[in-house]
Design a protein around this motif. Structure first.
Motif, PDB file in Angstrom:
ATOM      1  N   ASN A  51       0.828  -1.206   0.000  1.00 45.09           N
ATOM      2  CA  ASN A  51       0.000   0.000   0.000  1.00 45.09           C
ATOM      3  C   ASN A  51       0.863   1.257   0.000  1.00 45.09           C
ATOM      4  OD1 ASN A  51      -2.693   1.432   0.549  1.00 45.09           O
ATOM      5  ND2 ASN A  51      -1.469   2.081   2.288  1.00 45.09           N
ATOM      6  N   THR A  52       1.923   1.264   0.814  1.00 43.44           N
ATOM      7  CA  THR A  52       2.820   2.417   0.885  1.00 43.44           C
ATOM      8  C   THR A  52       3.517   2.664  -0.446  1.00 43.44           C
ATOM      9  OG1 THR A  52       3.208   2.045   3.247  1.00 43.44           O
ATOM     10  CG2 THR A  52       4.828   3.384   2.068  1.00 43.44           C
ATOM     11  N   ILE A  53       4.020   1.598  -1.061  1.00 41.76           N
ATOM     12  CA  ILE A  53       4.714   1.737  -2.346  1.00 41.76           C
ATOM     13  C   ILE A  53       3.767   2.283  -3.409  1.00 41.76           C
ATOM     14  CG2 ILE A  53       5.807   0.440  -4.218  1.00 41.76           C
ATOM     15  CD1 ILE A  53       6.970  -1.421  -2.067  1.00 41.76           C
ATOM     16  N   PHE A  54       2.551   1.768  -3.461  1.00 46.80           N
ATOM     17  CA  PHE A  54       1.593   2.210  -4.482  1.00 46.80           C
ATOM     18  C   PHE A  54       1.244   3.688  -4.297  1.00 46.80           C
ATOM     19  CE2 PHE A  54      -2.629   2.981  -6.160  1.00 46.80           C
ATOM     20  CZ  PHE A  54      -2.529   2.444  -7.435  1.00 46.80           C
ATOM     21  N   ILE A  55       0.956   4.094  -3.047  1.00 45.29           N
ATOM     22  CA  ILE A  55       0.529   5.472  -2.799  1.00 45.29           C
ATOM     23  C   ILE A  55       1.663   6.453  -3.052  1.00 45.29           C
ATOM     24  CG2 ILE A  55      -0.168   7.085  -0.983  1.00 45.29           C
ATOM     25  CD1 ILE A  55      -1.992   4.948   0.100  1.00 45.29           C
ATOM     26  N   TYR A  56       2.851   6.179  -2.516  1.00 47.59           N
ATOM     27  CA  TYR A  56       3.970   7.108  -2.705  1.00 47.59           C
ATOM     28  C   TYR A  56       4.434   7.139  -4.159  1.00 47.59           C
ATOM     29  CZ  TYR A  56       4.866   8.603   2.059  1.00 47.59           C
ATOM     30  OH  TYR A  56       4.769   9.213   3.287  1.00 47.59           O
ATOM     31  N   ILE A 385       2.830   3.872  11.063  1.00 42.11           N
ATOM     32  CA  ILE A 385       3.179   5.222  11.505  1.00 42.11           C
ATOM     33  C   ILE A 385       2.698   6.260  10.494  1.00 42.11           C
ATOM     34  CG2 ILE A 385       5.099   6.781  12.036  1.00 42.11           C
ATOM     35  CD1 ILE A 385       6.624   4.294  13.049  1.00 42.11           C
ATOM     36  N   TYR A 386       2.910   5.997   9.190  1.00 44.77           N
ATOM     37  CA  TYR A 386       2.394   6.919   8.176  1.00 44.77           C
ATOM     38  C   TYR A 386       0.877   7.069   8.327  1.00 44.77           C
ATOM     39  CZ  TYR A 386       6.743   5.322   5.926  1.00 44.77           C
ATOM     40  OH  TYR A 386       8.032   4.962   5.667  1.00 44.77           O
ATOM     41  N   GLY A 387       0.204   5.930   8.507  1.00 42.44           N
ATOM     42  CA  GLY A 387      -1.252   5.941   8.584  1.00 42.44           C
ATOM     43  C   GLY A 387      -1.796   6.678   9.789  1.00 42.44           C
ATOM     44  N   LEU A 388      -1.019   6.736  10.867  1.00 42.44           N
ATOM     45  CA  LEU A 388      -1.472   7.409  12.079  1.00 42.44           C
ATOM     46  C   LEU A 388      -1.093   8.889  12.108  1.00 42.44           C
ATOM     47  CD1 LEU A 388      -0.654   4.704  14.799  1.00 42.44           C
ATOM     48  CD2 LEU A 388      -2.894   5.282  13.859  1.00 42.44           C
ATOM     49  N   GLU A 396      -5.132   9.717   0.947  1.00 42.66           N
ATOM     50  CA  GLU A 396      -4.886   8.967  -0.280  1.00 42.66           C
ATOM     51  C   GLU A 396      -5.256   7.492  -0.105  1.00 42.66           C
ATOM     52  OE1 GLU A 396      -4.240  10.203  -3.077  1.00 42.66           O
ATOM     53  OE2 GLU A 396      -3.842  12.241  -2.446  1.00 42.66           O
ATOM     54  N   THR A 397      -5.034   6.955   1.092  1.00 39.30           N
ATOM     55  CA  THR A 397      -5.419   5.564   1.352  1.00 39.30           C
ATOM     56  C   THR A 397      -6.933   5.408   1.315  1.00 39.30           C
ATOM     57  OG1 THR A 397      -3.445   5.251   2.733  1.00 39.30           O
ATOM     58  CG2 THR A 397      -5.207   3.644   2.982  1.00 39.30           C
ATOM     59  N   ARG A 398      -7.637   6.376   1.893  1.00 41.89           N
ATOM     60  CA  ARG A 398      -9.105   6.329   1.863  1.00 41.89           C
ATOM     61  C   ARG A 398      -9.625   6.408   0.435  1.00 41.89           C
ATOM     62  NH1 ARG A 398     -10.456  10.486   6.865  1.00 41.89           N
ATOM     63  NH2 ARG A 398     -10.059   9.013   8.571  1.00 41.89           N
ATOM     64  N   LYS A 399      -9.022   7.277  -0.378  1.00 43.56           N
ATOM     65  CA  LYS A 399      -9.439   7.382  -1.784  1.00 43.56           C
ATOM     66  C   LYS A 399      -9.185   6.070  -2.523  1.00 43.56           C
ATOM     67  CE  LYS A 399      -8.507  12.341  -2.307  1.00 43.56           C
ATOM     68  NZ  LYS A 399      -7.627  13.335  -2.984  1.00 43.56           N
ATOM     69  N   LEU A 400      -8.038   5.456  -2.233  1.00 50.87           N
ATOM     70  CA  LEU A 400      -7.655   4.231  -2.936  1.00 50.87           C
ATOM     71  C   LEU A 400      -8.630   3.096  -2.662  1.00 50.87           C
ATOM     72  CD1 LEU A 400      -5.538   2.785  -4.693  1.00 50.87           C
ATOM     73  CD2 LEU A 400      -4.266   2.270  -2.593  1.00 50.87           C
ATOM     74  N   TYR A 401      -9.095   3.020  -1.410  1.00 54.56           N
ATOM     75  CA  TYR A 401      -9.970   1.910  -1.037  1.00 54.56           C
ATOM     76  C   TYR A 401     -11.426   2.355  -0.858  1.00 54.56           C
ATOM     77  CZ  TYR A 401      -5.504  -0.355  -0.214  1.00 54.56           C
ATOM     78  OH  TYR A 401      -4.236  -0.867  -0.375  1.00 54.56           O
ATOM     79  N   SER A 402     -11.773   3.477  -1.455  1.00 54.37           N
ATOM     80  CA  SER A 402     -13.143   3.968  -1.305  1.00 54.37           C
ATOM     81  C   SER A 402     -14.158   3.047  -1.965  1.00 54.37           C
ATOM     82  CB  SER A 402     -13.262   5.373  -1.900  1.00 54.37           C
ATOM     83  OG  SER A 402     -12.930   5.345  -3.283  1.00 54.37           O
ATOM     84  N   PHE A 403     -13.709   2.252  -2.948  1.00 56.88           N
ATOM     85  CA  PHE A 403     -14.639   1.356  -3.634  1.00 56.88           C
ATOM     86  C   PHE A 403     -15.144   0.244  -2.712  1.00 56.88           C
ATOM     87  CE2 PHE A 403     -10.506  -0.611  -4.037  1.00 56.88           C
ATOM     88  CZ  PHE A 403     -10.757  -1.966  -3.883  1.00 56.88           C
ATOM     89  N   ILE A 404     -14.423  -0.004  -1.606  1.00 54.57           N
ATOM     90  CA  ILE A 404     -14.844  -1.056  -0.668  1.00 54.57           C
ATOM     91  C   ILE A 404     -16.051  -0.603   0.144  1.00 54.57           C
ATOM     92  CG2 ILE A 404     -14.108  -2.483   1.283  1.00 54.57           C
ATOM     93  CD1 ILE A 404     -11.273  -2.301   0.255  1.00 54.57           C
TER      94      ILE A 404
END
Length: 411
Positions: A51-56, A385-388, A396-404
């Motif tokens: 997830n980190t690699i994809f987002i960054y 740590i990034y997520g917190l 960006e993580t929320r946008k990525l998995y918003s389809f769920i």
């Protein structure tokens, strides 16, 4: 007679193998806690680092910070894909690990990744220091950051090469059952020497030096950020006073509409737009990492009137982003240091006292195995740590998995 001898030999080998299997299963029961622990970390590490690699890679602009974070995530992902599965095999077959070369490769690769991760953290800290404390000096380019990451990993491999010699299949003699087992640990030829202990003291020394260097760098960065914040407040106060004077002058100009031509109004509007763009330039960060860079414009920013841009708000946003990055890196440093310590201390104690493990109870051995592999926390904690701490990463993580999320729950 020869046939009877062969049958006797086969029966004897079968008996020894069955006894070894039973003993291996007994040891395996002590390792169940560590197996579950590493299994959970491996799953979390795979998901988090991918997830980190994809987002960054897709949602962040090219910058030094992005390059270093991607390098850390790739190192952690490689550890989750290779080191953790081999650790599970080692724990599953504590007395029956047959692959000598795999054992050597496991320790070399794992140590290289751990040391490389620490060196990359030092590089990130040095880059932050240059950007914040020495903004006019030469800075690391994005291309140079990639080369530095490779250099860090090569240097880590140089520190880790003794593991190829020291580690391998160790022979365990079990006189009580008249069988011999093999496990992945230090080679028999170095078992009675002090080389393994010396090497672990060397690794502990590297860890302590790295941690102290990182703390000193972040203390200097913290001092500089406080100085910038104080200076920023005084600049904002001055700019507000200047803005009041400019507003008074503009009011005088626009009061008499009959004496103000359209060309004069257009000239004033263009002047406001130029000022606005100048503020944005002074507050912008060239590497996308949200650094505070007030230095090139520090003398002029107080004389720029604010009409369309809230300078105070922008300064706060930039300052918060920079402080957030420093906080993330500092937490990562502490987690990295704390996760490595138990393994080094337990290894040194085990090497200094040969009967240490044999004196432990079933529960104590289980706890020992869990703490021995605590260094894997380092490879899983960074995405958490990034997520917190990083609000942009969270968005960006929320946008990525918003389809769920079902449409009825959105908004």
């Amino acid at each position: 007679m020869a046939g009877e001898a062969d049958n006797t030999s086969r029966n004897s080998n079968m008996f020894f193998n069955l006894a070894l299997y039973d003993l291996n299963d007994d040891e395996l029961e002590k390792n169940i806690g560590a197996l579950v622990f590493i299994g959970i970390l491996m799953i979390l590490g795979l998901l988090g680092n991918i997830n980190t690699i994809f987002i960054y890679l897709n949602r962040y602009k090219p910058s030094n910070y992005r390059t270093f974070i991607l390098c850390l995530a790739i190192v952690d992902l490689a550890t989750c894909c290779f080191s953790m599965p081999v650790s599970l095999i080692i724990l599953r077959f504590p007395l029956m690990f047959p692959y000598d070369k795999a054992c050597q490769g496991f320790y070399f690769f794992t140590l290289s990744m751990c040391i490389g991760s620490s060196l990359i953290l030092v590089t990130i800290a040095a880059d932050r220091y240059r950007k914040i404390c020495v903004p006019h000096g030469a800075q690391i380019s994005v291309r140079m950051a990639k080369y530095i990451c490779i250099l860090d990993l090569l240097l880590a491999s140089a520190f880790s090469w003794p593991s190829i010699i020291l580690f391998g299949n160790r022979r365990y003699e079990i006189p009580k059952h008249n069988v011999n087992g093999t496990g992945c640990y230090y080679n028999d030829e170095f078992r009675k020497t002090n080389y393994p202990a010396k090497y672990n003291y060397f690794l502990l020394f590297i860890l302590l030096v790295t941690f102290v260097a990182l703390l000193l760098i972040y203390v200097l960065i913290g001092k500089r950020l406080l100085h910038i914040q104080r200076k920023g407040r005084s600049n904002i106060q001055l700019s507000e006073q200047t803005e009041t004077k400019h507003m008074d002058i503009r009011n005088l100009v626009y009061t008499d509409n009959s004496s103000t031509t359209e060309s004069q109004k257009t000239s004033v509007a263009r002047h406001h737009m130029t000022e606005t763009s100048e503020v944005s330039r002074c507050l912008s960060s060239p590497d996308g990492a949200a650094n505070i860079r007030p230095f090139p414009c520090e003398q002029d920013i107080t004389s720029i009137p604010l009409k369309q841009v809230n300078r105070k708000q922008l300064l706060k946003l930039k300052g918060r982003r920079s402080v957030t990055i420093i906080k993330i890196l500092l937490i990562m440093t502490i987690v990295s240091f704390v996760s490595f310590l138990p393994n080094l201390f337990l290894t040194i104690i085990t090497l200094e006292h040969d009967d240490f493990l044999s004196k432990l109870s079933f529960t104590e051995t289980s706890v020992y195995q869990i703490f021995y592999f605590c260094f894997y926390i380092n490879n899983v904690a960074f995405p958490i740590i990034y997520g917190l701490c990083d609000t942009k990463f969270i968005k960006e993580t929320r946008k990525l998995y918003s389809f769920i999320v079902p449409p009825c729950f959105k908004g």
